[in-house]
Design an enzyme around this catalytic site. Structure first.
Site, PDB file in Angstrom:
ATOM      1  N   LEU A 158      46.563  42.712  36.678  1.00 33.49           N
ATOM      2  CA  LEU A 158      46.769  43.676  37.779  1.00 33.49           C
ATOM      3  C   LEU A 158      45.165  43.862  38.279  1.00 33.49           C
ATOM      4  O   LEU A 158      44.391  44.843  37.860  1.00 33.49           O
ATOM      5  CB  LEU A 158      47.182  45.095  37.802  1.00 33.49           C
ATOM      6  CG  LEU A 158      48.710  44.953  37.284  1.00 33.49           C
ATOM      7  CD1 LEU A 158      49.219  46.366  37.208  1.00 33.49           C
ATOM      8  CD2 LEU A 158      49.585  44.125  38.572  1.00 33.49           C
ATOM      9  N   GLU A 159      44.455  42.665  39.013  1.00 32.72           N
ATOM     10  CA  GLU A 159      42.965  42.752  39.266  1.00 32.72           C
ATOM     11  C   GLU A 159      42.560  43.758  40.428  1.00 32.72           C
ATOM     12  O   GLU A 159      41.698  44.331  40.265  1.00 32.72           O
ATOM     13  CB  GLU A 159      42.616  41.719  39.728  1.00 32.72           C
ATOM     14  CG  GLU A 159      41.225  41.064  39.857  1.00 32.72           C
ATOM     15  CD  GLU A 159      40.491  41.104  38.532  1.00 32.72           C
ATOM     16  OE1 GLU A 159      38.989  41.128  38.463  1.00 32.72           O
ATOM     17  OE2 GLU A 159      40.962  41.118  37.577  1.00 32.72           O
TER      18      GLU A 159
END
Length: 299
Positions: A158-159
């Site tokens: 989850l950037e």
């Protein structure tokens, strides 16, 4: 050594699920990372020239392969971006990997901005898509990209997520529905956060206590570990999630010499009772450098 276990937000549900997952992991055989060290996991799917999935598994270098990324979801549309790899024959390649004892997971998120889980409903919708497209679901109007092949797990990369998003809902739903996904198959629930503890983008999900593995991204986060590995951050991760296997993320693009990994990183990492191994980014760079082959006997 006695540990104080973090209590999940949904205590009763998560504790029950964790107990089942721990029991199943002991019975899972070669495909399970629980209770083992010496594991080398790799991301695959970001470069068309990295070779096929079958070739990656046939190499004998990896204990798990993570396909990346499902990078569009949360807005009613879904997209799996495998950098131009053909889906033809992919189902057979997945089955080949599984036959060899190499589980194949799918990573959600990535570096783009086409994903979010702003509501519980969007998280449940993503679960439905994952379950029916890649796992044991069979809705008549759902296209199964890999035919009757089922993947082995879901990784959260989850950037661009925010702490307010509903990844804990997704995690609990995956665990609740996929503890046994038919034919004795297990779901490997993993996450790949940045190294500064905690990573708010995935913290709420991790705090459910039901993740099997965490791949800490030391070599892709100069703001946390400018010189590579951070022993202080490693200690925070391993202490916070004592029932989860913690992996050292290494980028074959930002190269750390195998001898340095052996002398300076692994002796520290392996002191943790829940050390799991090394995660490599990615198959393309690893194939060019043979990094996994150089470190496999040390990991």
């Amino acid at each position: 050594m006695a540990f104080t276990r973090r209590r999940p937000s949904s205590v009763v549900v998560a504790a029950a699920l964790l107990s089942v997952l721990e029991l199943c992991s002991l019975l899972a055989g070669p495909a399970s990372a629980q209770g083992k060290t010496g594991q080398v996991t790799v991301f695959w799917g970001r470069h068309k020239d990295e070779g096929s999935l079958r070739e990656a598994c046939d190499s004998g270098l990896y204990s798990m392969v993570i396909m990346s990324f499902l990078d569009a979801y949360g807005r009613g549309t879904y997209d799996l971006d495998l950098s131009g790899h053909s889906l033809a024959g992919m189902g057979d390649a997945i089955k080949r990997c599984q036959f060899l004892g190499v589980p194949v997971s799918i990573s959600i998120g990535g570096f783009g901005a086409g994903y979010s889980l702003p509501t519980n409903q969007s998280a449940l919708a993503l679960f439905d898509h994952l379950w029916n497209t890649y796992f044991g679901g069979s809705l008549n109007d759902t296209r199964r990209l890999f035919g009757d092949a089922w993947l082995d797990g879901v990784d959260m990369f989850l950037e661009h997520a925010t702490p307010a998003e509903h990844y804990s809902t997704l995690a609990l739903q995956l665990a609740k529905h996929n503890i046994r996904a038919g034919d004795g198959k297990l779901l490997h629930l993993t996450a790949t956060p940045r190294c500064r503890f905690p990573d708010g983008r995935v913290k709420e999900a991790l705090d459910t206590g039901i993740f099997e593995r965490i791949h800490v991204r030391f070599y892709d986060d100069p703001g946390c570990a400018a010189g590579g590995f951070s022993a202080a951050e490693w200690d925070r991760w391993t202490a916070a999630y004592p029932f989860t296997k913690i992996y050292v993320w290494h980028s074959s693009l930002r190269y750390t010499a195998p001898a340095t990994l052996r002398r300076a990183v692994l002796p520290v990492a392996q002191k943790a009772a829940n050390y799991g191994g090394v995660m490599l980014w990615d198959r393309y760079f690893d194939k060019r450098s043979n990094y996994s082959g150089s470190i496999k006997n040390w990991v």
